[in-house]
Design a protein around this motif. Sequence first.
Motif, PDB file in Angstrom:
ATOM      1  N   VAL A  49     -12.353   2.554   1.587  1.00 27.78           N
ATOM      2  CA  VAL A  49     -11.068   2.226   1.634  1.00 27.78           C
ATOM      3  C   VAL A  49     -10.254   3.117   0.277  1.00 27.78           C
ATOM      4  O   VAL A  49     -10.969   2.988  -0.603  1.00 27.78           O
ATOM      5  CB  VAL A  49     -10.774   0.641   1.482  1.00 27.78           C
ATOM      6  CG1 VAL A  49      -9.175   0.679   1.415  1.00 27.78           C
ATOM      7  CG2 VAL A  49     -11.383   0.004   2.607  1.00 27.78           C
ATOM      8  N   GLY A  50      -9.324   3.720   0.638  1.00 34.07           N
ATOM      9  CA  GLY A  50      -8.491   4.233  -0.263  1.00 34.07           C
ATOM     10  C   GLY A  50      -7.119   3.734  -0.499  1.00 34.07           C
ATOM     11  O   GLY A  50      -6.618   3.368   0.577  1.00 34.07           O
ATOM     12  N   VAL A  51      -6.461   3.234  -1.460  1.00 38.26           N
ATOM     13  CA  VAL A  51      -5.266   2.357  -1.634  1.00 38.26           C
ATOM     14  C   VAL A  51      -4.261   3.275  -2.042  1.00 38.26           C
ATOM     15  O   VAL A  51      -4.358   4.172  -2.951  1.00 38.26           O
ATOM     16  CB  VAL A  51      -5.554   1.259  -2.415  1.00 38.26           C
ATOM     17  CG1 VAL A  51      -4.360   0.433  -2.539  1.00 38.26           C
ATOM     18  CG2 VAL A  51      -6.721   0.375  -2.038  1.00 38.26           C
ATOM     19  N   VAL A  52      -2.777   3.022  -1.620  1.00 36.79           N
ATOM     20  CA  VAL A  52      -1.760   3.845  -2.275  1.00 36.79           C
ATOM     21  C   VAL A  52      -0.975   2.760  -2.731  1.00 36.79           C
ATOM     22  O   VAL A  52      -0.875   1.546  -2.600  1.00 36.79           O
ATOM     23  CB  VAL A  52      -1.016   4.697  -1.107  1.00 36.79           C
ATOM     24  CG1 VAL A  52      -2.143   5.739  -0.692  1.00 36.79           C
ATOM     25  CG2 VAL A  52      -0.577   3.915   0.096  1.00 36.79           C
ATOM     26  N   ASN A  53       0.284   3.173  -3.411  1.00 35.75           N
ATOM     27  CA  ASN A  53       1.218   2.330  -4.089  1.00 35.75           C
ATOM     28  C   ASN A  53       1.744   1.292  -3.002  1.00 35.75           C
ATOM     29  O   ASN A  53       1.888   1.642  -1.683  1.00 35.75           O
ATOM     30  CB  ASN A  53       2.226   3.113  -4.734  1.00 35.75           C
ATOM     31  CG  ASN A  53       3.207   2.423  -5.824  1.00 35.75           C
ATOM     32  OD1 ASN A  53       2.704   1.036  -5.950  1.00 35.75           O
ATOM     33  ND2 ASN A  53       4.160   2.918  -6.202  1.00 35.75           N
ATOM     34  N   ILE A  54       2.340   0.173  -3.401  1.00 31.08           N
ATOM     35  CA  ILE A  54       2.907  -0.703  -2.606  1.00 31.08           C
ATOM     36  C   ILE A  54       4.238  -0.026  -1.915  1.00 31.08           C
ATOM     37  O   ILE A  54       5.075   0.785  -2.240  1.00 31.08           O
ATOM     38  CB  ILE A  54       3.689  -1.866  -3.267  1.00 31.08           C
ATOM     39  CG1 ILE A  54       2.434  -2.706  -4.075  1.00 31.08           C
ATOM     40  CG2 ILE A  54       4.450  -2.801  -2.779  1.00 31.08           C
ATOM     41  CD1 ILE A  54       2.820  -3.582  -5.325  1.00 31.08           C
ATOM     42  N   ASP A  55       4.112  -0.288  -0.709  1.00 32.13           N
ATOM     43  CA  ASP A  55       5.359   0.087   0.240  1.00 32.13           C
ATOM     44  C   ASP A  55       5.482   1.747   0.521  1.00 32.13           C
ATOM     45  O   ASP A  55       6.455   2.302   0.878  1.00 32.13           O
ATOM     46  CB  ASP A  55       6.541  -0.314  -0.232  1.00 32.13           C
ATOM     47  CG  ASP A  55       6.710  -1.908   0.172  1.00 32.13           C
ATOM     48  OD1 ASP A  55       6.394  -2.393   0.992  1.00 32.13           O
ATOM     49  OD2 ASP A  55       7.531  -2.463  -0.557  1.00 32.13           O
ATOM     50  N   ASN A  56       4.387   2.134   0.055  1.00 29.33           N
ATOM     51  CA  ASN A  56       4.186   3.733   0.012  1.00 29.33           C
ATOM     52  C   ASN A  56       3.692   4.374   1.362  1.00 29.33           C
ATOM     53  O   ASN A  56       2.579   4.979   1.411  1.00 29.33           O
ATOM     54  CB  ASN A  56       3.325   4.203  -1.034  1.00 29.33           C
ATOM     55  CG  ASN A  56       3.455   5.748  -1.367  1.00 29.33           C
ATOM     56  OD1 ASN A  56       4.301   6.477  -0.655  1.00 29.33           O
ATOM     57  ND2 ASN A  56       2.896   6.270  -2.141  1.00 29.33           N
ATOM     58  N   GLY A  57       4.483   4.169   2.638  1.00 27.43           N
ATOM     59  CA  GLY A  57       4.220   4.664   3.801  1.00 27.43           C
ATOM     60  C   GLY A  57       4.188   6.256   3.623  1.00 27.43           C
ATOM     61  O   GLY A  57       3.105   6.989   4.254  1.00 27.43           O
ATOM     62  N   PHE A  58       4.961   6.879   2.977  1.00 29.36           N
ATOM     63  CA  PHE A  58       4.691   8.386   2.966  1.00 29.36           C
ATOM     64  C   PHE A  58       3.584   8.795   2.230  1.00 29.36           C
ATOM     65  O   PHE A  58       2.939   9.699   2.865  1.00 29.36           O
ATOM     66  CB  PHE A  58       5.966   8.828   1.888  1.00 29.36           C
ATOM     67  CG  PHE A  58       5.825  10.311   1.657  1.00 29.36           C
ATOM     68  CD1 PHE A  58       5.904  11.307   2.489  1.00 29.36           C
ATOM     69  CD2 PHE A  58       5.408  10.536   0.378  1.00 29.36           C
ATOM     70  CE1 PHE A  58       5.835  12.724   2.089  1.00 29.36           C
ATOM     71  CE2 PHE A  58       5.085  12.025  -0.264  1.00 29.36           C
ATOM     72  CZ  PHE A  58       5.238  13.004   0.567  1.00 29.36           C
ATOM     73  N   GLY A  59       3.053   8.162   1.244  1.00 28.40           N
ATOM     74  CA  GLY A  59       1.774   8.660   0.468  1.00 28.40           C
ATOM     75  C   GLY A  59       0.694   8.495   1.640  1.00 28.40           C
ATOM     76  O   GLY A  59      -0.356   9.517   1.509  1.00 28.40           O
TER      77      GLY A  59
END
Lengths: 250, 250, 250, 250, 250, 250, 250, 250
Positions: free
Chosen positions: B227-237
């Motif tokens: 699992v790799g995580v991105v910022n909150i609400d960062n659908g674009f990323g």
Amino acid sequence: MNDRGYRAWLEAVRDGRASVDEALAALRRMDAEDLGFARIDHHRALRKGFPEVVYCEGKTDEQAAAILVRLCERGDGPVLGTRASAGVYERVRATVPDVEYHPLARVVRLMRGVDSPKGHVLVVCAGTSDLPVAEEAALTAEAMGARVERLVDVGVAGLHRLLSHLDRLYEARVLVVVAGMEGALVSVIAGLVDKPVIAVPTSVGYGTQFHGVTPLLSMLNACASGVGVVNIDNGFGAGYLAALINRLGD
Amino acid sequence: MNDRGYRAWLEAVRDGRASVDEALAALRRMDAEDLGFARIDHHRALRKGFPEVVYCEGKTDEQAAAILVRLCERGDGPVLGTRASAGVYERVRATVPDVEYHPLARVVRLMRGVDSPKGHVLVVCAGTSDLPVAEEAALTAEAMGARVERLVDVGVAGLHRLLSHLDRLYEARVLVVVAGMEGALVSVIAGLVDKPVIAVPTSVGYGTQFHGVTPLLSMLNACASGVGVVNIDNGFGAGYLAALINRLGD
Amino acid sequence: MNDRGYRAWLEAVRDGRASVDEALAALRRMDAEDLGFARIDHHRALRKGFPEVVYCEGKTDEQAAAILVRLCERGDGPVLGTRASAGVYERVRATVPDVEYHPLARVVRLMRGVDSPKGHVLVVCAGTSDLPVAEEAALTAEAMGARVERLVDVGVAGLHRLLSHLDRLYEARVLVVVAGMEGALVSVIAGLVDKPVIAVPTSVGYGTQFHGVTPLLSMLNACASGVGVVNIDNGFGAGYLAALINRLGD
Amino acid sequence: MNDRGYRAWLEAVRDGRASVDEALAALRRMDAEDLGFARIDHHRALRKGFPEVVYCEGKTDEQAAAILVRLCERGDGPVLGTRASAGVYERVRATVPDVEYHPLARVVRLMRGVDSPKGHVLVVCAGTSDLPVAEEAALTAEAMGARVERLVDVGVAGLHRLLSHLDRLYEARVLVVVAGMEGALVSVIAGLVDKPVIAVPTSVGYGTQFHGVTPLLSMLNACASGVGVVNIDNGFGAGYLAALINRLGD
Amino acid sequence: MNDRGYRAWLEAVRDGRASVDEALAALRRMDAEDLGFARIDHHRALRKGFPEVVYCEGKTDEQAAAILVRLCERGDGPVLGTRASAGVYERVRATVPDVEYHPLARVVRLMRGVDSPKGHVLVVCAGTSDLPVAEEAALTAEAMGARVERLVDVGVAGLHRLLSHLDRLYEARVLVVVAGMEGALVSVIAGLVDKPVIAVPTSVGYGTQFHGVTPLLSMLNACASGVGVVNIDNGFGAGYLAALINRLGD
Amino acid sequence: MNDRGYRAWLEAVRDGRASVDEALAALRRMDAEDLGFARIDHHRALRKGFPEVVYCEGKTDEQAAAILVRLCERGDGPVLGTRASAGVYERVRATVPDVEYHPLARVVRLMRGVDSPKGHVLVVCAGTSDLPVAEEAALTAEAMGARVERLVDVGVAGLHRLLSHLDRLYEARVLVVVAGMEGALVSVIAGLVDKPVIAVPTSVGYGTQFHGVTPLLSMLNACASGVGVVNIDNGFGAGYLAALINRLGD
Amino acid sequence: MNDRGYRAWLEAVRDGRASVDEALAALRRMDAEDLGFARIDHHRALRKGFPEVVYCEGKTDEQAAAILVRLCERGDGPVLGTRASAGVYERVRATVPDVEYHPLARVVRLMRGVDSPKGHVLVVCAGTSDLPVAEEAALTAEAMGARVERLVDVGVAGLHRLLSHLDRLYEARVLVVVAGMEGALVSVIAGLVDKPVIAVPTSVGYGTQFHGVTPLLSMLNACASGVGVVNIDNGFGAGYLAALINRLGD
Amino acid sequence: MNDRGYRAWLEAVRDGRASVDEALAALRRMDAEDLGFARIDHHRALRKGFPEVVYCEGKTDEQAAAILVRLCERGDGPVLGTRASAGVYERVRATVPDVEYHPLARVVRLMRGVDSPKGHVLVVCAGTSDLPVAEEAALTAEAMGARVERLVDVGVAGLHRLLSHLDRLYEARVLVVVAGMEGALVSVIAGLVDKPVIAVPTSVGYGTQFHGVTPLLSMLNACASGVGVVNIDNGFGAGYLAALINRLGD
């Protein structure tokens, strides 16, 4: 840019020993190899009097000492080891006899290539428990050529002690203020002087002092202007920045 | 490195029109001007199919639209505006008729220079409230050439809904999992598949959900691997990263 | 110390009009009345070129304007209103025609008693969204007599843009680096220059950017030395500190 | 679903040895016992080359070694023990002579059933203190069949060191970037490459580094795209994810 | 497991209408289609008296109402809409005339398929500002068949008010205690009764109440035993849990 | 204890109208009904001069006014409404003509049953933005019978302003110190006086001031002794506590 | 209420040995002495089967053992010592031979006055590292008379392990779910059952697991209903609450 | 002000040995040297009965003892060493035989120059684990001349224990309430009395007690009025403040 390489190829072209295309390919290869950083490096090479620094925490005494010895042997400027134990010092001294040790600040230092101290950095600290951090700042600034004075134990709880040293505050070119607890000393001093103040929060305190977070926040929100803040217990960083600023006045 | 400039000076040296020192000075000046980044730039110029992206939040509709129009007119690749209002879209469409608007995801998009979709990115989301973020991820990945499938409303509270889609989970090349509340969906899915999972916490929830901090922490500590995580609400990323990964399988 | 009062009593003693005890009691009373601060005040009166500053947020337009007008009428140095609306400006201009307004930075400014700009403060900012804070810093430093240059939109994501401006970085006497998102620009720049860097985190970002906490922490932990940090979005504080430092080089 | 059991009952019904009701009851019982997971299990059984992993922290050396030995004896794929002391290794080696130990990363590893390395995972790390985490990532990815390269000590404070390795950055299929302090290295690298970047914050630092929280936040807010973040000091998780991604390119 | 499908195939095999292999393939397909969840679903279908719930926040009135109407039309059990505006209610009532609205709790409710209330849930709340959350809990528990009593405005600051209701505290089967500020009421009540206490922190307060974090922490650390805590302002969750517990005593 | 009830039964026993057992049962029942709190209540009834207080935030103007009017009509002591809008005041004044309104502090107050002010509470505040909270404290203390003086705008940034009021600091019986930003004023004042200091952090500031958390932490860690802290912006609580302390000196 | 005292005075009044006023004064005095708590105490005396509990952490072995021995000697119900070392146990056993010790859970327990176990509490735990907390919960519930089953190592990462135990989940009257890491197990289980779930976050994990804060937040925000949460690592509290709930079903 | 210096110059002027200008210059110099603090100091010299205090944590036994001995030898008032080990005590006693040691509170104390105790400070504590902090508060208040009573182990979980001591609560002039866990005791007591309550949160607890943060927040948000809070575990600060308040009633 690699002057000697460039010149060699230019001369070869001039002398007909190489074609333009051959030279172009060679230059391109050189750029690929040391892209950009030659110039940066050159720049750094000019920064005489900047200490080579080793952060010893999290390293074994052997590792820290080995790195410090190598730095001492390689260059001709000052060398600094922060958060160093006496064991590190003993090991370095075996090879580098003129290295110093400052047990309170836990600093190993080799003063070399440093001109006679200039300017005026004043390191102020609130309580005796803040001394190690304050001393780390002072020793660092000295290694970078600054003349440093210390003013200790002038916490806000006894305001008269601080006010009795107004002259010393006024005379400094740049001040490093080291404080734990709530860090109010920074606000008081920055309100009195018109010189840059480098604020260093320390982890001295308990409970909601949160290992330095409270004075950090306090300093970031100081109601007086002219304050720049560094990390908690970061005496080295404060001394380094103060010395950079102090040089501007030379 | 500036080929034409280099060649000109090399030829001048060869032809005796310039001395080696003159040429050396000229080359040095050129390096100073575009140090290093020519090559970097060249590299970036090759990245066909990467969208030019504008984050529209905090800009007026006029500003956002103006930047988007300029990007549409300048290049020949896809253009993306995230967190864009309908007003931005209206303004862009006046100049660029074939631009799309996706109101749920608040995305303005120009699909141009994008090959027919390849690979298989699966965007999964826990609840209907997470849809805007999931859709932003899907639209972004599509703009980068990925074939994207959506699987919505398969939250952990009704596990059977998720388990009835095991095949779809297994078939994807890379998965984007979007979840608010406590974000447990990521752990469950990453435990089922053996493909990379990009986790996107959303701010959907209240109280101790802390605007997305809870699923973020949950995802960073997922007991399943991969699992790799991105910022909150960062659908674009998430969509961007998924598309990068998806390309590796082409 | 109150010179006139002291002299009067000294003359009375000299002339036999008062006993030593009478004079001693009188002097003691005077000290009690204006303890210490006469001298402090005197010191502050000497700080020509320091702006009088009003933080307008949380005040009505009427209140802010009234204070600013009073400051403009009273002194003969520069006056600054930060976070001021256009309404504040309109009200001040009615009385003080030569006052300026900078809508992006939301600064009302009266340049008065400021010498021709000296030194070299470079204000760098990562993205266009950081411009208001950067501009507040620049306007403040100018009001304190500094020559200020701006370098905008040189974020870390496109490193070549920054590297193409190395010369401008090297020439500055002190740098103000303004960055939101993760604030990595500070580390990169501080690693390139050997001058003091004032770091200003901004609240530009979303989710775990936590309204500026992320770049603040990033800047406090910058792996490069020579950085002092100010409060989130505190362009004024950075400009003020930079100008103090800049003066040392005059 | 349990094929053999099903077939047996179907044949019994066909041959008249069992009634429909008897068979139905038997099938129902089977479903109750291994509901759903037969298929999941089957799937997992296919995942050759996935290591069996033991997190040794919080276990006694005896416990950790016992579990590792059992895994080594049972299967025929790779086995990994993370955060393992030398004592664990000694105990495992007594039974499993070909097990390896990597003291820096504190990893016990049995390379078995792993094909010759494929693809290209580049593990980059900012400082020497980050090496243990970086090495854990590299060893994990190798255990999953990836060809791994290391690039160490290329922190942002000395940007030229990083820029001199641009080619190596460009050649990788997926990058693992390990950084403590403020973690700015992730932003810089992700801005240079167009491949997936797995970011690993480490707890290297002090004060407001908050045991890795600062680089974590910094990486989640990286201004460059294409970044997925894992937990603090989670070298294993990063290596695992990188290897999953790396496989897609085979 | 799908009984009817299984039986049909078993009978076909018995009767010679299908081969074992044909049947096996068919059974396998069925398992693939509704793996595991048929049984789960069956289980859920049995949970008569469990409300279908819609969290209306973040949905438009139209959306929320549409979902609620569909739930009302589809099933025959109770339906609950939490955090619903009057506008939602108006829209639902147009189609479902017997729906209720509770403006204080912002709950839309359809009491249907709910037996006469049983057991004894006592909902206690500290201050009048906590009433909306308390009422949401009470309405939820009622929808699940519980007999609910309310006890309001018995905060710790006036202990005698609480002590005068000891009998009511002792008689309840399970208690829901709703409190903002510092949430001390939970500790006091849990110290008096020997029944399960469901604690609900509310966001009522200011400053360091941190929108409910303070009572949440207070309740998690209650010095009295027998307390289970739910999310801040989560009246629904508390009422639901209380009703589950209450049923055990029927 | 319920005197009248007790007496009635005692008289019945004396007169032979009731048996000892009958009376005992009756007394036991009475105790069960109003257990303990009669005496507590009695105690509270004695607390003349304690205001009845309504926290108006989160109530409609109508609700707040209705409660205040009821309190004004019921008792004969002072009544206080905090965080009250002008609308609340207008509504109360319609029924209670002699009620006061203090718009800065947003306090509605009825001074009734309050003796001529006694003692000496000094309310000090750092900046003009802190005035509303300071005034709430002052008005509350006055309502409880304290003689209150105000000392405003004596922030630490201009230390001489504070030092010029040393006498006023020394004369107070108890001090309320109200400060936002970093709250250093509390440390300075508590270091100067030997009287109790009630510290009130305010939410005045921005960025890392965190809505008052910074001065709160600063005050809790004040290096000077003799400080008690109340919640952020809690002028009422500080005034109340100061008045309690002030009474001890009467 | 003090029955004997009351009766004596009532008889004195009946017999004319005391006046009504004398008796009234005496009764008033008695109430003042043991106000209210007689009845409360009586209530507590009835709670047979509730363990006397000692939290041994932070006490010396001698202190903890002494208190436990005293409790064992004084009453006739169960006694529990949590977080107790083997040394505590040795000391208690010297005096109380039939005391038990459970080293994994670090619980000293005396099972006395406990009826044969009733009901059905199921304690589920995600990983073997969570066992100590799970076991503390189980031992506590048993001491309160509950029949307890354990279900271990059924973490979400291997969902099939959990699903293969659906029957056991369905059969329980109340479930205690113990999980570290991200705590997703609670959401999955609460989505499957229709019984109360007591969730216990544990501190098992590292980095952003924050010593249990992550699963705590995850559990408070569980997307499935019917969950009550206790403090981190609070196995005792969960077992206690589960046993209270379990009793309701007897 | 420096009386002797002033007098000498005044006499010189009177006697014609110095001119007015000479004297004026001299006086000015003196003010510069000891600006302001003479008067402050004078003030502090008057504070008889205020202890000289040494915080021993973070100092070696030798250092702490040396400072304490010096304070004992220098002055004639009480001396206090907090957080002092037995080793500190042994070292001080060698020189100062009548010094006391209180091992529970870890306080070294010299009672000297303290009048017979006056007033009434009541120190209440919730659990036995809070005793060290409570005792530090009591010993401090005594050193400042207060008559101190202790009331221990009256936690909220057993409310009757507290209520049985109502009289003792009512009789105190000022109360210090020490509580860990959730700190609810403060709210309960402050709701019962009409005297100042000094609240001391302790770090007693685990998990989300967060080393005292939970009771701190709880106390700052106490629903009852009249509470001032000190730092976590700050028994000294509470005792000091309580004694200051207690003196007002003398």
